[in-house]
Scaffold this active site. Structure first.
Site, PDB file in Angstrom:
ATOM      1  N   THR A  93       3.515 -21.541  20.800  1.00  0.00           N
ATOM      2  CA  THR A  93       2.221 -21.327  21.326  1.00  0.00           C
ATOM      3  C   THR A  93       1.354 -20.433  20.481  1.00  0.00           C
ATOM      4  OG1 THR A  93       0.861 -20.240  23.277  1.00  0.00           O
ATOM      5  CG2 THR A  93       3.069 -19.116  22.603  1.00  0.00           C
TER       6      THR A  93
ATOM      7  N   ASP B  72       1.808  -6.943  -3.981  1.00  0.00           N
ATOM      8  CA  ASP B  72       1.131  -6.782  -2.854  1.00  0.00           C
ATOM      9  C   ASP B  72       1.953  -7.888  -1.903  1.00  0.00           C
ATOM     10  OD1 ASP B  72      -2.290  -6.433  -1.870  1.00  0.00           O
ATOM     11  OD2 ASP B  72      -0.941  -8.281  -0.959  1.00  0.00           O
ATOM     12  N   SER B  73       2.020  -7.753  -0.611  1.00  0.00           N
ATOM     13  CA  SER B  73       2.940  -8.804  -0.040  1.00  0.00           C
ATOM     14  C   SER B  73       2.446 -10.023   0.213  1.00  0.00           C
ATOM     15  CB  SER B  73       3.330  -8.182   1.426  1.00  0.00           C
ATOM     16  OG  SER B  73       2.357  -8.057   2.297  1.00  0.00           O
ATOM     17  N   SER B  74       0.998 -10.121  -0.011  1.00  0.00           N
ATOM     18  CA  SER B  74       0.526 -11.524   0.050  1.00  0.00           C
ATOM     19  C   SER B  74       1.166 -12.551  -1.105  1.00  0.00           C
ATOM     20  CB  SER B  74      -1.023 -11.719  -0.249  1.00  0.00           C
ATOM     21  OG  SER B  74      -1.525 -10.519   0.898  1.00  0.00           O
TER      22      SER B  74
ATOM     23  N   CYS C 211      -0.599 -18.152  21.698  1.00  0.00           N
ATOM     24  CA  CYS C 211      -0.770 -16.921  22.336  1.00  0.00           C
ATOM     25  C   CYS C 211      -0.132 -15.711  21.735  1.00  0.00           C
ATOM     26  CB  CYS C 211      -0.684 -17.015  23.785  1.00  0.00           C
ATOM     27  SG  CYS C 211      -1.709 -18.055  24.817  1.00  0.00           S
TER      28      CYS C 211
ATOM     29  N   THR D 161       4.552  -9.385  15.153  1.00  0.00           N
ATOM     30  CA  THR D 161       3.213  -9.872  14.347  1.00  0.00           C
ATOM     31  C   THR D 161       2.427  -8.733  13.931  1.00  0.00           C
ATOM     32  OG1 THR D 161       3.628 -11.694  16.085  1.00  0.00           O
ATOM     33  CG2 THR D 161       1.252 -11.565  14.957  1.00  0.00           C
TER      34      THR D 161
ATOM     35  N   ASP E  81       0.841  -6.830   5.096  1.00  0.00           N
ATOM     36  CA  ASP E  81       0.332  -8.131   5.475  1.00  0.00           C
ATOM     37  C   ASP E  81       1.377  -9.159   5.774  1.00  0.00           C
ATOM     38  OD1 ASP E  81      -2.189  -6.928   4.907  1.00  0.00           O
ATOM     39  OD2 ASP E  81      -2.519  -7.710   2.932  1.00  0.00           O
TER      40      ASP E  81
ATOM     41  N   THR F 140       0.805  -1.140  -0.186  1.00  0.00           N
ATOM     42  CA  THR F 140      -0.025  -0.077  -0.117  1.00  0.00           C
ATOM     43  C   THR F 140       1.047   1.423  -0.091  1.00  0.00           C
ATOM     44  OG1 THR F 140      -1.703  -1.086   1.248  1.00  0.00           O
ATOM     45  CG2 THR F 140      -2.049   1.229   1.251  1.00  0.00           C
TER      46      THR F 140
HETATM   47  N1  ASP Z   1      -2.115  -6.007   0.965  1.00  0.00           N
HETATM   48  C1  ASP Z   1      -1.282  -5.018   1.168  1.00  0.00           C
HETATM   49  C2  ASP Z   1       0.068  -5.736   1.325  1.00  0.00           C
HETATM   50  O1  ASP Z   1       0.660  -6.327   2.245  1.00  0.00           O
HETATM   51  C3  ASP Z   1      -1.379  -4.269   2.809  1.00  0.00           C
HETATM   52  C4  ASP Z   1      -0.350  -3.407   2.988  1.00  0.00           C
HETATM   53  O2  ASP Z   1       0.409  -2.736   2.228  1.00  0.00           O
HETATM   54  O3  ASP Z   1      -0.556  -2.879   4.130  1.00  0.00           O
HETATM   55  O4  ASP Z   1       0.844  -5.673   0.428  1.00  0.00           O
END
Ligand code: ASP
Length: 342
Positions: free
Chosen positions: A278, A59-61, A280, A167, A92, A15
């Site tokens: 964990t 996109d980092s996904s 948690c 995280t 992400d 983003t």
């Molecule tokens: N979907 C975006 C990504 O991880 C979200 C971000 O950039 O914060 O690339």
């Protein structure tokens, strides 16, 4: 005259690198060569900034090992030319990538700061400018011509964290990250306050070595009440599986049902490393504290202590890729290599 600190910005996507077309409302990628046009404030910083960008920002996904190697290789190639590195990355999977890089960059002696933003750089209410400007300032910090930070970290919303302790905890708030088991390395308020006592001390003087072999024959198995044998067995019997992060309850507890312990025992006998981490977000695995973790301890399940899942999975990939022998695997995993566990 004092030499200007040199910072390299590595833009991978996310983003942060977008601008809004206010006529159409559409978000589009922004030309990083025009960085100064969008953030004229950068010209006021007392350092010289160059940038490189992934040819196709992502996109980092979509991040994977190939991208991590690309980031690491850029740092390796430019290491002697720059005093610090800022990696712009989608939020992400930023904790995974920055944890991975913390292991891959062996004997790091310069700052590598990951940052990103929740709103695009071209948005009126953006958090990108502060995140980017302060990350650059942090990467440029020097004391007697030596960098103050010598580790991979993550800067977001006024806080600098050790990357492999973080995280992503929120998809909405500007405060998107947390480091529940380790205090912040620095805080940005009216002053930029570095918490020296929390920084990783560099051991030895070895030159940077980049470990580019990361083995992804790994899995994460999150326990839940009602989990069934077929699912557990199908994961443990996956072809070529080398290691599994077992996400357990509380202080490292798991069901003591017979079938479950048998499956874990068989997997270990088949040569699969099992790590107890964990579910948690804060606190630590304490194997043997309860009966429900004692059996795992007896079977030689690896103790993940207070490591995050993000750091644990990338540490597994790194140790497997480094060819660590089965004899020493457990003790090396249980040792903190980059400050990722207490
Ligand atoms: N979907 C975006 C990504 O991880 C979200 C971000 O950039 O914060 O690339």
């Amino acid at each position: 005259m004092k030499k200007k600190t040199k910072i390299l910005l590595i833009y991978t996507g996310g983003t942060i690198g977008m601008v809004k077309d206010y006529k159409t409302g559409v978000l589009k990628s922004f030309d990083f060569k025009k960085l100064l046009t969008h953030i004229p404030e950068l010209a006021q910083l007392a350092c010289s900034i160059k940038s490189v960008s992934f040819r196709k920002p992502i996109d980092s996904s979509n991040m994977n090992i190939t991208h991590w190697v690309r980031i690491a290789s850029i740092i390796e190639k430019q290491y002697d030319r720059y005093d610090g590195f800022v990696v712009l990355h989608g939020s992400d999977t930023m904790s995974y990538s920055s944890s991975a890089l913390s292991f891959m960059l062996e004997h790091l002696s310069k700052p590598v700061v990951f940052t990103g933003s929740q709103l695009p750089i071209g948005d009126l209410r953006t958090d990108a400018k502060e995140n980017l400007i302060t990350s650059i300032q942090i990467a440029a910090l020097q004391q007697r011509t030596k960098p103050v930070i010598t580790e991979v970290c993550l800067y977001f919303e006024y806080k600098l964290y050790r990357a492999n302790r973080t995280t992503k905890i929120n998809a909405e708030h500007f405060e998107a990250f947390a480091s529940l088991n380790y205090p912040a390395l620095a805080e940005s308020g009216v002053h930029l306050k570095v918490n020296q006592e929390n920084l990783l001390r560099r051991k030895g003087r070895k030159p940077l070595f980049v470990q580019k072999q990361m083995d992804n024959r790994v899995a994460i198995l999150k326990l839940f009440p009602g989990i069934n044998k077929e699912i557990v067995r199908s994961i443990f019997s996956a072809t070529n599986l080398k290691a599994v992060i077992l996400e357990t309850y509380g202080a490292g507890n798991a069901t003591t049902e017979d079938w479950f312990l048998k499956e874990v025992g068989q997997a270990i006998r088949n040569g699969i490393y099992i790590v107890n981490v964990t579910q948690c977000s804060g606190g630590s695995v304490i194997m043997g504290q309860y009966e429900t973790s004692e059996a795992l301890q007896k079977m030689q399940v690896i103790n993940g202590k207070d490591i995050t899942t993000e750091a644990a999975i990338t540490k597994l990939m790194y140790l497997l890729g480094s060819g660590v022998s089965s004899k020493s695997f457990k003790s090396i995993f249980e040792t903190s290599l980059r400050g990722e566990m207490t």
